[in-house]
Every structure is written in C-alpha cells, then in structure tokens.
Design a protein around this motif. Structure first.
Motif, PDB file in Angstrom:
ATOM      1  N   TYR A  73       0.839  -1.202   0.000  1.00 16.66           N
ATOM      2  CA  TYR A  73       0.000   0.000   0.000  1.00 16.66           C
ATOM      3  C   TYR A  73       0.876   1.255   0.000  1.00 16.66           C
ATOM      4  O   TYR A  73       0.698   2.150  -0.831  1.00 16.66           O
ATOM      5  CB  TYR A  73      -0.937  -0.006   1.216  1.00 16.66           C
ATOM      6  N   TYR A  74       1.814   1.341   0.938  1.00 13.87           N
ATOM      7  CA  TYR A  74       2.658   2.534   1.030  1.00 13.87           C
ATOM      8  C   TYR A  74       3.531   2.699  -0.213  1.00 13.87           C
ATOM      9  O   TYR A  74       3.750   3.817  -0.685  1.00 13.87           O
ATOM     10  CB  TYR A  74       3.513   2.505   2.295  1.00 13.87           C
ATOM     11  N   ASN A  75       4.029   1.591  -0.753  1.00 11.88           N
ATOM     12  CA  ASN A  75       4.843   1.679  -1.956  1.00 11.88           C
ATOM     13  C   ASN A  75       4.040   2.282  -3.103  1.00 11.88           C
ATOM     14  O   ASN A  75       4.476   3.242  -3.752  1.00 11.88           O
ATOM     15  CB  ASN A  75       5.378   0.294  -2.341  1.00 11.88           C
ATOM     16  N   LEU A  76       2.868   1.732  -3.355  1.00 11.76           N
ATOM     17  CA  LEU A  76       2.055   2.214  -4.471  1.00 11.76           C
ATOM     18  C   LEU A  76       1.472   3.603  -4.205  1.00 11.76           C
ATOM     19  O   LEU A  76       1.369   4.419  -5.125  1.00 11.76           O
ATOM     20  CB  LEU A  76       0.949   1.208  -4.787  1.00 11.76           C
ATOM     21  N   ASP A  77       1.110   3.873  -2.960  1.00 10.94           N
ATOM     22  CA  ASP A  77       0.564   5.183  -2.622  1.00 10.94           C
ATOM     23  C   ASP A  77       1.596   6.283  -2.888  1.00 10.94           C
ATOM     24  O   ASP A  77       1.238   7.368  -3.336  1.00 10.94           O
ATOM     25  CB  ASP A  77       0.121   5.209  -1.157  1.00 10.94           C
ATOM     26  N   SER A  78       2.862   5.975  -2.657  1.00 11.66           N
ATOM     27  CA  SER A  78       3.915   6.965  -2.890  1.00 11.66           C
ATOM     28  C   SER A  78       4.188   7.170  -4.379  1.00 11.66           C
ATOM     29  O   SER A  78       4.903   8.091  -4.766  1.00 11.66           O
ATOM     30  CB  SER A  78       5.213   6.538  -2.194  1.00 11.66           C
ATOM     31  N   ARG A  79       3.601   6.354  -5.214  1.00 12.07           N
ATOM     32  CA  ARG A  79       3.851   6.402  -6.658  1.00 12.07           C
ATOM     33  C   ARG A  79       2.642   6.911  -7.446  1.00 12.07           C
ATOM     34  O   ARG A  79       2.486   6.625  -8.631  1.00 12.07           O
ATOM     35  CB  ARG A  79       4.257   5.007  -7.130  1.00 12.07           C
ATOM     36  N   TYR A  80       1.804   7.699  -6.791  1.00  4.63           N
ATOM     37  CA  TYR A  80       0.573   8.202  -7.416  1.00  4.63           C
ATOM     38  C   TYR A  80       0.853   8.872  -8.762  1.00  4.63           C
ATOM     39  O   TYR A  80       0.218   8.564  -9.769  1.00  4.63           O
ATOM     40  CB  TYR A  80      -0.131   9.172  -6.461  1.00  4.63           C
ATOM     41  N   GLU A  81       1.794   9.804  -8.786  1.00  6.25           N
ATOM     42  CA  GLU A  81       2.088  10.529 -10.033  1.00  6.25           C
ATOM     43  C   GLU A  81       2.590   9.579 -11.117  1.00  6.25           C
ATOM     44  O   GLU A  81       2.231   9.725 -12.291  1.00  6.25           O
ATOM     45  CB  GLU A  81       3.098  11.652  -9.782  1.00  6.25           C
ATOM     46  N   GLU A  82       3.407   8.623 -10.729  1.00  2.00           N
ATOM     47  CA  GLU A  82       3.902   7.631 -11.694  1.00  2.00           C
ATOM     48  C   GLU A  82       2.740   6.827 -12.273  1.00  2.00           C
ATOM     49  O   GLU A  82       2.672   6.605 -13.487  1.00  2.00           O
ATOM     50  CB  GLU A  82       4.891   6.691 -11.000  1.00  2.00           C
ATOM     51  N   LEU A  83       1.816   6.412 -11.418  1.00  2.00           N
ATOM     52  CA  LEU A  83       0.648   5.664 -11.893  1.00  2.00           C
ATOM     53  C   LEU A  83      -0.185   6.517 -12.842  1.00  2.00           C
ATOM     54  O   LEU A  83      -0.680   6.028 -13.861  1.00  2.00           O
ATOM     55  CB  LEU A  83      -0.198   5.187 -10.713  1.00  2.00           C
ATOM     56  N   ARG A  84      -0.340   7.790 -12.511  1.00  2.00           N
ATOM     57  CA  ARG A  84      -1.096   8.692 -13.396  1.00  2.00           C
ATOM     58  C   ARG A  84      -0.407   8.803 -14.762  1.00  2.00           C
ATOM     59  O   ARG A  84      -1.067   8.800 -15.792  1.00  2.00           O
ATOM     60  CB  ARG A  84      -1.219  10.076 -12.769  1.00  2.00           C
ATOM     61  N   GLU A  85       0.917   8.914 -14.745  1.00  2.00           N
ATOM     62  CA  GLU A  85       1.668   9.013 -16.008  1.00  2.00           C
ATOM     63  C   GLU A  85       1.520   7.740 -16.835  1.00  2.00           C
ATOM     64  O   GLU A  85       1.346   7.810 -18.049  1.00  2.00           O
ATOM     65  CB  GLU A  85       3.151   9.271 -15.726  1.00  2.00           C
ATOM     66  N   LEU A  86       1.618   6.595 -16.179  1.00  2.00           N
ATOM     67  CA  LEU A  86       1.490   5.329 -16.897  1.00  2.00           C
ATOM     68  C   LEU A  86       0.122   5.191 -17.533  1.00  2.00           C
ATOM     69  O   LEU A  86      -0.038   4.520 -18.548  1.00  2.00           O
ATOM     70  CB  LEU A  86       1.728   4.152 -15.940  1.00  2.00           C
ATOM     71  N   SER A  87      -0.868   5.817 -16.935  1.00  2.00           N
ATOM     72  CA  SER A  87      -2.238   5.685 -17.425  1.00  2.00           C
ATOM     73  C   SER A  87      -2.661   6.830 -18.332  1.00  2.00           C
ATOM     74  O   SER A  87      -3.792   6.858 -18.767  1.00  2.00           O
ATOM     75  CB  SER A  87      -3.202   5.618 -16.239  1.00  2.00           C
ATOM     76  N   ALA A  88      -1.758   7.770 -18.587  1.00  2.00           N
ATOM     77  CA  ALA A  88      -2.126   8.928 -19.407  1.00  2.00           C
ATOM     78  C   ALA A  88      -2.581   8.456 -20.780  1.00  2.00           C
ATOM     79  O   ALA A  88      -1.910   7.697 -21.448  1.00  2.00           O
ATOM     80  CB  ALA A  88      -0.948   9.894 -19.540  1.00  2.00           C
ATOM     81  N   GLY A  89      -3.722   8.923 -21.158  1.00  2.00           N
ATOM     82  CA  GLY A  89      -4.260   8.548 -22.459  1.00  2.00           C
ATOM     83  C   GLY A  89      -4.644   9.774 -23.238  1.00  2.00           C
ATOM     84  O   GLY A  89      -4.261  10.888 -22.914  1.00  2.00           O
TER      85      GLY A  89
END
Length: 157
Positions: A73-89
């Motif tokens: 949870y903490y690992n992924l929560d700290s990567r919010y911006e990265e997740l948003r970038e990966l999902s940019a469409g």
C-alpha cells in the motif's frame, strides 16, 4: 478510495445483487487501485480492512504470505504521479489496467523488513493525523477568540 483506509461502507449488496452483477467480493487487507477517472481517482491507492464489493474500475491486489499488504500500500501510494503518467491517455482520459499494474517493478525486501517499514510509515500517519487534529482545534479556538476580541466582548486592557 479517497478515504485511503476503507473500514466501513455505506451501502450493502444482497446475494442476488452480487450474483447478478459484475461486482466482485473483495476480502479484507487488499491493496485497492483506482483504474479509471478523470479527476484524482485514477492511480489512487487504498486499503480495505473489511470485506467490500468493487466494480471493474478498481483493481484489488489480494493479500498473501509473500508480502506485507501495508508495505505494498505505502509503496504504491507513494507512486501516485507515476501511476497517473502510466495511465495517461488521449486528452488525459486514459486509464490504468491490470497489464500496467502487473508490469510495475516493486522492490520487496524480506517480510520482516517490509513489516518494519510499513509500521514506521503507519506510525508517522498516526502522528500526522494527531497533529492535524490539534491544528484544527487551534484554528477553531483562534476563530472564537477573534470573534470575542474583535467585537469587544472581551477586553485585554
């Protein structure tokens, strides 16, 4: 998901509703990831402490003996911006999917260290929550004092 920790849900689903819909029952201690949404939801990570039902817009990583769910949870929560970038469409309306989630590289130290890391971060969250509560209380007291002082109901001299 915006609650970060889902420990209560408002609505309930019947057995018939569960059977006749695309929703899935999720056990406690899953790491939840928002897959869709134009606002802040996409890429938001949360943890459920109670069984819940979700739809296809939320991925759930089920707990197992190989990782501490709070560490993940903490690992992924700290990567919010990265997740948003990966999902940019197209036009910012992209979405995450299970292929993207599965492709994430996550460092997993041994389970004891994962638990220790999660504990430290959880303790820090608790400290932050306590400090924010004190700040809120101080602001309320200040507002009340301003009312009393600036209207002349209380005199300092």
């Amino acid at each position: 998901l915006n609650l970060k920790v889902v420990d209560e849900v408002e609505g309930r689903i019947t057995e018939a509703g569960l059977k006749n819909s695309s929703t899935k029952m999720i056990p406690p201690r899953c790491v939840l990831i928002g897959l869709a949404g134009q606002g802040k939801t996409r890429g938001t990570v949360a943890m459920n402490t109670v069984a819940i039902c979700t739809n296809q817009s939320i991925a759930a990583v089920f707990p197992n003996e190989f990782f501490d769910p709070w560490y993940l949870y903490y690992n992924l929560d700290s990567r919010y911006e990265e997740l948003r970038e990966l999902s940019a469409g197209d036009g910012g309306r992209g979405g995450l999917n299970l292929t993207i989630i599965r492709s994430l590289e996550i460092p997993f130290p041994d389970l004891t260290e994962q638990t220790a890391i999660a504990t430290v971060l959880s303790d820090m969250d608790a400290d932050i929550t306590a400090i924010e509560a004190k700040l809120t209380k101080a602001r309320v007291i200040k507002q009340g004092m301003m009312q009393e002082l600036l209207t002349g109901r209380i005199r300092l001299v």
